[in-house]
Each structure stands twice: as structure tokens, then as C-alpha cells.
Design a protein around this motif. Sequence first.
Motif, PDB file in Angstrom:
ATOM      1  N   LYS A  37     101.408  62.569   1.807  1.00 55.74           N
ATOM      2  CA  LYS A  37     101.691  63.924   0.966  1.00 55.74           C
ATOM      3  C   LYS A  37     101.931  64.846   2.202  1.00 55.74           C
ATOM      4  O   LYS A  37     101.195  65.230   3.009  1.00 55.74           O
ATOM      5  CB  LYS A  37     100.442  64.376   0.291  1.00 55.74           C
ATOM      6  CG  LYS A  37     100.332  63.590  -1.013  1.00 55.74           C
ATOM      7  CD  LYS A  37      99.076  64.195  -1.851  1.00 55.74           C
ATOM      8  CE  LYS A  37      99.184  63.235  -3.035  1.00 55.74           C
ATOM      9  NZ  LYS A  37      97.697  63.291  -3.641  1.00 55.74           N
ATOM     10  N   GLY A  38     103.328  65.235   2.337  1.00 63.06           N
ATOM     11  CA  GLY A  38     103.792  65.878   3.470  1.00 63.06           C
ATOM     12  C   GLY A  38     103.501  64.874   4.696  1.00 63.06           C
ATOM     13  O   GLY A  38     104.232  63.840   4.621  1.00 63.06           O
ATOM     14  N   ASN A  39     102.727  65.477   5.752  1.00 66.06           N
ATOM     15  CA  ASN A  39     102.635  64.383   6.856  1.00 66.06           C
ATOM     16  C   ASN A  39     101.087  64.077   6.904  1.00 66.06           C
ATOM     17  O   ASN A  39     100.517  63.509   7.916  1.00 66.06           O
ATOM     18  CB  ASN A  39     102.930  65.329   8.157  1.00 66.06           C
ATOM     19  CG  ASN A  39     103.044  64.375   9.273  1.00 66.06           C
ATOM     20  OD1 ASN A  39     103.596  63.223   9.200  1.00 66.06           O
ATOM     21  ND2 ASN A  39     102.823  64.616  10.437  1.00 66.06           N
ATOM     22  N   LYS A  40     100.461  64.286   5.676  1.00 64.18           N
ATOM     23  CA  LYS A  40      98.931  63.658   5.508  1.00 64.18           C
ATOM     24  C   LYS A  40      99.126  62.227   5.086  1.00 64.18           C
ATOM     25  O   LYS A  40      99.770  61.796   3.897  1.00 64.18           O
ATOM     26  CB  LYS A  40      98.285  64.469   4.586  1.00 64.18           C
ATOM     27  CG  LYS A  40      96.921  64.096   4.457  1.00 64.18           C
ATOM     28  CD  LYS A  40      96.139  65.396   3.525  1.00 64.18           C
ATOM     29  CE  LYS A  40      94.678  65.041   3.330  1.00 64.18           C
ATOM     30  NZ  LYS A  40      93.924  64.067   3.308  1.00 64.18           N
ATOM     31  N   ALA A  41      98.481  61.215   5.636  1.00 64.63           N
ATOM     32  CA  ALA A  41      98.634  59.661   5.088  1.00 64.63           C
ATOM     33  C   ALA A  41      97.079  59.648   4.266  1.00 64.63           C
ATOM     34  O   ALA A  41      96.000  60.116   4.425  1.00 64.63           O
ATOM     35  CB  ALA A  41      98.367  59.056   6.295  1.00 64.63           C
ATOM     36  N   PRO A  42      97.201  58.695   3.450  1.00 66.37           N
ATOM     37  CA  PRO A  42      96.283  58.069   2.474  1.00 66.37           C
ATOM     38  C   PRO A  42      95.092  57.123   3.168  1.00 66.37           C
ATOM     39  O   PRO A  42      94.886  56.278   2.844  1.00 66.37           O
ATOM     40  CB  PRO A  42      96.951  57.622   1.493  1.00 66.37           C
ATOM     41  CG  PRO A  42      97.883  56.821   1.891  1.00 66.37           C
ATOM     42  CD  PRO A  42      98.445  57.710   3.217  1.00 66.37           C
ATOM     43  N   ASN A  43      94.739  57.751   4.560  1.00 66.36           N
ATOM     44  CA  ASN A  43      93.868  56.865   5.178  1.00 66.36           C
ATOM     45  C   ASN A  43      92.601  56.249   4.490  1.00 66.36           C
ATOM     46  O   ASN A  43      92.388  54.939   4.452  1.00 66.36           O
ATOM     47  CB  ASN A  43      93.229  57.358   6.550  1.00 66.36           C
ATOM     48  CG  ASN A  43      94.563  57.634   7.535  1.00 66.36           C
ATOM     49  OD1 ASN A  43      95.805  57.707   6.999  1.00 66.36           O
ATOM     50  ND2 ASN A  43      94.205  57.595   8.654  1.00 66.36           N
ATOM     51  N   SER A  44      91.940  57.175   3.875  1.00 66.23           N
ATOM     52  CA  SER A  44      90.640  56.602   3.139  1.00 66.23           C
ATOM     53  C   SER A  44      90.781  55.713   2.008  1.00 66.23           C
ATOM     54  O   SER A  44      90.188  54.760   1.685  1.00 66.23           O
ATOM     55  CB  SER A  44      89.823  57.871   3.000  1.00 66.23           C
ATOM     56  OG  SER A  44      90.331  58.752   1.824  1.00 66.23           O
ATOM     57  N   GLU A  45      91.924  56.202   1.184  1.00 70.07           N
ATOM     58  CA  GLU A  45      92.293  55.218   0.164  1.00 70.07           C
ATOM     59  C   GLU A  45      92.820  53.835   0.583  1.00 70.07           C
ATOM     60  O   GLU A  45      92.451  52.897  -0.070  1.00 70.07           O
ATOM     61  CB  GLU A  45      93.366  55.783  -0.745  1.00 70.07           C
ATOM     62  CG  GLU A  45      92.866  57.022  -1.672  1.00 70.07           C
ATOM     63  CD  GLU A  45      93.248  58.279  -0.481  1.00 70.07           C
ATOM     64  OE1 GLU A  45      93.502  58.211   0.644  1.00 70.07           O
ATOM     65  OE2 GLU A  45      93.234  59.337  -1.368  1.00 70.07           O
ATOM     66  N   PHE A  46      93.421  53.828   1.716  1.00 69.80           N
ATOM     67  CA  PHE A  46      93.927  52.507   2.163  1.00 69.80           C
ATOM     68  C   PHE A  46      92.622  51.659   2.759  1.00 69.80           C
ATOM     69  O   PHE A  46      92.840  50.644   2.523  1.00 69.80           O
ATOM     70  CB  PHE A  46      95.022  52.656   3.337  1.00 69.80           C
ATOM     71  CG  PHE A  46      95.433  51.294   3.672  1.00 69.80           C
ATOM     72  CD1 PHE A  46      96.392  50.794   2.939  1.00 69.80           C
ATOM     73  CD2 PHE A  46      95.127  50.791   5.178  1.00 69.80           C
ATOM     74  CE1 PHE A  46      96.836  49.626   3.487  1.00 69.80           C
ATOM     75  CE2 PHE A  46      95.505  49.805   5.512  1.00 69.80           C
ATOM     76  CZ  PHE A  46      96.738  48.951   4.709  1.00 69.80           C
ATOM     77  N   GLN A  47      91.776  52.319   3.481  1.00 69.48           N
ATOM     78  CA  GLN A  47      90.692  51.482   3.903  1.00 69.48           C
ATOM     79  C   GLN A  47      89.746  51.083   2.850  1.00 69.48           C
ATOM     80  O   GLN A  47      89.330  49.963   2.917  1.00 69.48           O
ATOM     81  CB  GLN A  47      89.902  52.486   4.803  1.00 69.48           C
ATOM     82  CG  GLN A  47      90.705  52.985   6.243  1.00 69.48           C
ATOM     83  CD  GLN A  47      89.892  53.966   6.880  1.00 69.48           C
ATOM     84  OE1 GLN A  47      88.838  54.400   6.559  1.00 69.48           O
ATOM     85  NE2 GLN A  47      90.622  54.731   7.796  1.00 69.48           N
ATOM     86  N   ARG A  48      89.763  51.919   1.644  1.00 68.05           N
ATOM     87  CA  ARG A  48      88.987  51.497   0.499  1.00 68.05           C
ATOM     88  C   ARG A  48      89.805  50.110  -0.187  1.00 68.05           C
ATOM     89  O   ARG A  48      89.110  49.298  -0.399  1.00 68.05           O
ATOM     90  CB  ARG A  48      89.013  52.398  -0.481  1.00 68.05           C
ATOM     91  CG  ARG A  48      88.138  51.886  -2.038  1.00 68.05           C
ATOM     92  CD  ARG A  48      87.980  53.121  -2.640  1.00 68.05           C
ATOM     93  NE  ARG A  48      87.295  52.874  -3.682  1.00 68.05           N
ATOM     94  CZ  ARG A  48      87.713  52.470  -5.085  1.00 68.05           C
ATOM     95  NH1 ARG A  48      89.086  52.502  -5.228  1.00 68.05           N
ATOM     96  NH2 ARG A  48      87.066  52.078  -6.046  1.00 68.05           N
TER      97      ARG A  48
END
Length: 187
Positions: free
Chosen positions: A123-134
Motif C-alpha cells: 500500500k503505497g510504499n508500505k510493505a505487508p511485512n507482518s502478514e508475510f511473516q505470519r
Amino acid sequence: MDILEFGEALGLKISTTKLGARFRNEKTFERDVIVKAAWEISLPNPEIRVFTHPWKRKAECQPTCEAAARNFSGRVEGCSACWKRSKERHSADVFGMRNNFDLAAVDRADGRLVVEVKWLQFKGNKAPNSEFQRFVGQCALAAAANRVVIGVCGLWGRREKPLDKNERLFGEALAKVGVRLIVLRGS
């Protein structure tokens, strides 16, 4: 065909999928690509049994799930009774928690496979890091209870600045614990 060969065929079919507007949600992709491919591969290979979410369907294997399992005829895609029973075999039960997955399969020698699907978006320049780690954690949990694990991540959008230098190494590390990672990119 054994579960390893089934996993190879399924992984190949999934990895060649082109993401488009019709696959904007995880459920549609899971049903129209993952389940369809698994079922198509299993039909000419009756030694492979596939278990999928029923999605409100009421049909069940005939004459019973046990009879359909013995001769692999009369199987029904999305049989709710088979799906429910598959949880005992394919779920990873750890620390008092049950971890279920999006699709499961078994061969005659009880070789087990599961598929975990996750849809993520920048979303924009925000990555879905926590969702990917899950998602990666779910795949690792799956490897504790199943011989073959395919993790499919639909990744929509991109960062302005790519940060991809460890992708190959990450895929190799997951493979060491029995997880095949497939990342499909959409725009």
C-alpha cells in the motif's frame, strides 16, 4: 504417482499462473486455480486423494467417504466430511493450537501434502511485512506435519525501491525445511 510427484505437478501448474483482475481475492484464486489444478491432477491418478474446503456445498463422497477412499471412485470435490476428517491427518497441532491449511492431499502410502495460500498487497510504499511473516510461519508449521508443503503468496504491487537481494536464499532456506515457496506478482 506419489505425493512428491503430485506436489511437483501441482507446484508447476500453480507457478505458471498469470495473475489478473479476476484473482484480486484469495478465495477466488484458491478455488479457481489451486483446487482446480489439484483436482485435475488427481483425477487420472486415483492413488492421490485431495481434500478441499466445501464452500457451502452439501455433496459428499458416495457411497461413503471410506468406500470412495478405498477405490478412489465416487470422490466429491469439497466433501465436507472428508474435509473435516482431513484435519486430524494434515493439521499441525503444536502448543495446544491446531493449525489448518487451505488444501490437503494424501497418497496410498500416507504421504501428505498441504497448500497454504496468502494474498498480500503493498500500500503505497508500505510493505505487508507482518502478514508475510505470519504466512511463512504457517508454512513452517505445516512442514511439521506434512511431507510436502506448498506456500503460495500472491503479492500485489511493489515498493518504489526494490529490496529483493535475499529472495533466492530465502526460497532455498524454506526448501531445507520442506516448504516450496511460490510467489506470484500482480500489479
